[in-house]
Design a protein around this motif. Structure first.
Motif, PDB file in Angstrom:
ATOM      1  N   GLU A 382       0.852  -1.202   0.000  1.00 39.95           N
ATOM      2  CA  GLU A 382       0.000   0.000   0.000  1.00 39.95           C
ATOM      3  C   GLU A 382       0.875   1.235   0.000  1.00 39.95           C
ATOM      4  N   TYR A 424       4.252   1.187   2.296  1.00 40.09           N
ATOM      5  CA  TYR A 424       4.093   0.243   3.407  1.00 40.09           C
ATOM      6  C   TYR A 424       4.095  -1.195   2.899  1.00 40.09           C
ATOM      7  N   GLU A 426       2.495  -3.453   4.685  1.00 41.63           N
ATOM      8  CA  GLU A 426       1.221  -3.983   5.175  1.00 41.63           C
ATOM      9  C   GLU A 426       0.130  -2.932   4.987  1.00 41.63           C
ATOM     10  N   ARG A 427      -1.018  -3.336   4.421  1.00 42.58           N
ATOM     11  CA  ARG A 427      -2.130  -2.410   4.204  1.00 42.58           C
ATOM     12  C   ARG A 427      -2.691  -1.892   5.523  1.00 42.58           C
ATOM     13  N   LYS A 428      -2.744  -2.734   6.534  1.00 36.01           N
ATOM     14  CA  LYS A 428      -3.292  -2.328   7.831  1.00 36.01           C
ATOM     15  C   LYS A 428      -2.497  -1.167   8.415  1.00 36.01           C
ATOM     16  N   SER A 429      -1.182  -1.231   8.316  1.00 35.03           N
ATOM     17  CA  SER A 429      -0.336  -0.157   8.841  1.00 35.03           C
ATOM     18  C   SER A 429      -0.600   1.151   8.105  1.00 35.03           C
ATOM     19  N   THR A 431      -3.348   2.006   6.522  1.00 34.31           N
ATOM     20  CA  THR A 431      -4.700   2.482   6.870  1.00 34.31           C
ATOM     21  C   THR A 431      -4.704   3.163   8.233  1.00 34.31           C
ATOM     22  N   GLU A 432      -3.997   2.604   9.189  1.00 34.12           N
ATOM     23  CA  GLU A 432      -3.940   3.193  10.529  1.00 34.12           C
ATOM     24  C   GLU A 432      -3.212   4.535  10.492  1.00 34.12           C
TER      25      GLU A 432
END
Length: 466
Positions: A382, A424, A426-429, A431-432
């Motif tokens: 991401e 990034y 990781e997508r979660k990182s 997004t946060e």
């Protein structure tokens, strides 16, 4: 439509100013879809879809020309971040740059919300507000006054909350007000006569919103020490970053003799980014001016420190000689290194001011603890697109901030632009980080954090799968 090119009547593209929109859309969005969604805001004079010269495929960039600036601004305010078709990404909408400017303007651009007007010299700020409030919500009004006599110069400016409101005021107010958008002071320097002779000229005249270090000319008069005459016990400190009165006080109290510190606020109680500092002796004021002008506080934000007229009479020859003598002595103290610092100490009974130890990251955001960067060979899952105002933060500061959400691979700043990308693993990182930092201020810089468009190679892969 083949491809976007500037047509022969290029002057009409920016007539009236700020009436043309720049759109970033999905490549599948056609001209008729754009016209359907944007036509409700006013008369569309033309739409240009930018296409690849060879493949004739849309590049996902379009321009929409409205008949009026207010229509374009309203469309920008309402359509930015909307989806034009099911399954497509949210669009980005900006006021397209004119041929004379250097960047696109967005809905939060202050240059689109301030207007300058010619007014009767009998007008008060309340009269000005009452006259222009019919066009929208006003943040504040200022009457520009002569710094010596305090009399109105017959000029003022009005700051609206939305660009469309400022445009409506320009289009619909009585023509005797000669209303135009305020221009940044750093574009050019012009006289008050040029203000009325050229609608695109610069309009400095002590406008607090017109320079990097704004100043309210209706309340104070600044003297420039380079102009030779005014060196006083009073200082005006300007900052682009949000600094509290306690922080101003703590910084300038490092120099002995400070007796007054007050943050300047607008009629609504918001800080103007300025503070007035007064010392009980001329020497401390000179020392503070020379040591702290240009000092980065918080990091990345340079303070501007100027002398203010404190009303004391220095017209007599003896008064001028005394002031020049003290100034010469203090300049010697400031620039003579350790010996000067020791003289300062022995002269006033205090040690010289220490350089404040300030954290590298200054923000109101509750940031998680720092985390390690992702391995350099990790795959990018991401990307975040970040817009900085007024200027990008240093890469090391950005790494410090964005790595706290984990899996940060790389920080990339686009050369010559106020934008950059955060990659990034990781997508979660990602997004946060976007949720925590979008619209927030770090070290005096406001950031807009959005999901970036996928890289070209990834876009081609997606197209082949359909």
């Amino acid at each position: 439509m083949e491809e976007y090119t500037f047509r022969p009547s290029t002057d009409s593209l920016d007539d009236p100013p700020n009436s043309r929109l720049f759109l970033v859309t999905s490549k599948s969005i056609a001209e008729d879809v754009i016209r359907e969604h944007f036509g409700i805001y006013g008369e569309i004079q033309d739409i240009w879809v930018v296409k690849d010269k060879q493949t004739k495929e849309s590049k996902g960039v379009s321009f929409v020309k409205f008949a009026k600036s207010s229509q374009a601004c309203k469309a920008m305010e309402e359509m930015h971040g909307k989806c034009l078709a099911e399954g497509t990404k949210p669009i980005k909408v900006f006021i397209a740059q004119s041929r004379a400017s250097g960047s696109h303007r967005d809905v939060e651009d202050e240059e689109l919300t301030r207007i300058f007007v010619m007014i009767p010299k009998t007008f008060t700020e309340e009269d000005l507000k009452e006259t222009f409030k019919e066009f929208g919500d006003i943040e504040y009004c200022i009457i520009i006054k002569n710094k010596t006599t305090g009399e109105s110069k017959g000029l003022g400016y009005v700051r609206y909350q939305r660009p469309s409101q400022a445009a409506m005021a320009i289009e619909n107010c009585d023509k005797t007000f000669r209303a135009i958008l305020a221009e940044p002071r750093n574009k050019s320097v012009s006289s008050e006569n040029e203000y009325f002779g050229n609608s695109r000229a610069d309009h400095g005249v002590n406008d607090p919103g017109m320079s990097a270090y704004p100043f309210d000319g209706s309340n104070y008069s600044i003297g420039d020490v380079r102009g030779a005459d005014i060196i006083t016990r009073c200082l005006m400190v300007s900052s682009r970053a949000s600094i509290t009165q306690e922080q101003f006080y703590g910084l300038f109290d490092l120099i002995p003799g400070m007796e007054y510190c007050e943050v300047q606020r607008d009629p609504y109680g918001f800080s103007k980014g300025q503070a007035m500092i007064r010392y009980n002796n001329l020497g401390s004021a000179i020392y503070a001016k020379e040591k702290l002008h240009g000092f980065e506080y918080p990091p990345g934000n340079r303070l501007a420190v100027s002398y203010m007229d404190d009303g004391e009479d220095r017209s007599s020859p003896m008064g001028k000689m005394a002031m020049q003598l003290v100034a010469a002595q203090m300049m010697s103290v400031v620039w003579s290194g350790p010996a000067g610092a020791q003289l300062m100490k022995s002269g006033v009974g205090y040690p010289p001011p220490a350089i404040p130890q300030i954290p590298r990251v200054q923000t109101d955001v509750a940031l998680p603890p720092p985390k390690k960067m992702a391995p350099s060979d990790s795959r990018v899952k991401e990307r975040l697109f970040v817009v900085f105002n007024p200027a990008p933060l240093p890469v090391d500061v950005l790494e410090d901030v964005f790595c706290r959400f984990g899996a940060l691979l790389e920080v990339y700043l686009v050369p010559g632009r106020n934008v950059g990308y955060m990659k990034y693993a990781e997508r979660k990182s990602a997004t946060e980080a976007m949720a925590a930092l979008h619209g927030k201020v770090v070290n005096g810089v406001k950031m807009k954090v959005m999901l970036a468009d996928p890289p070209k190679e990834e876009s081609h892969k997606r197209q082949r799968t359909y």
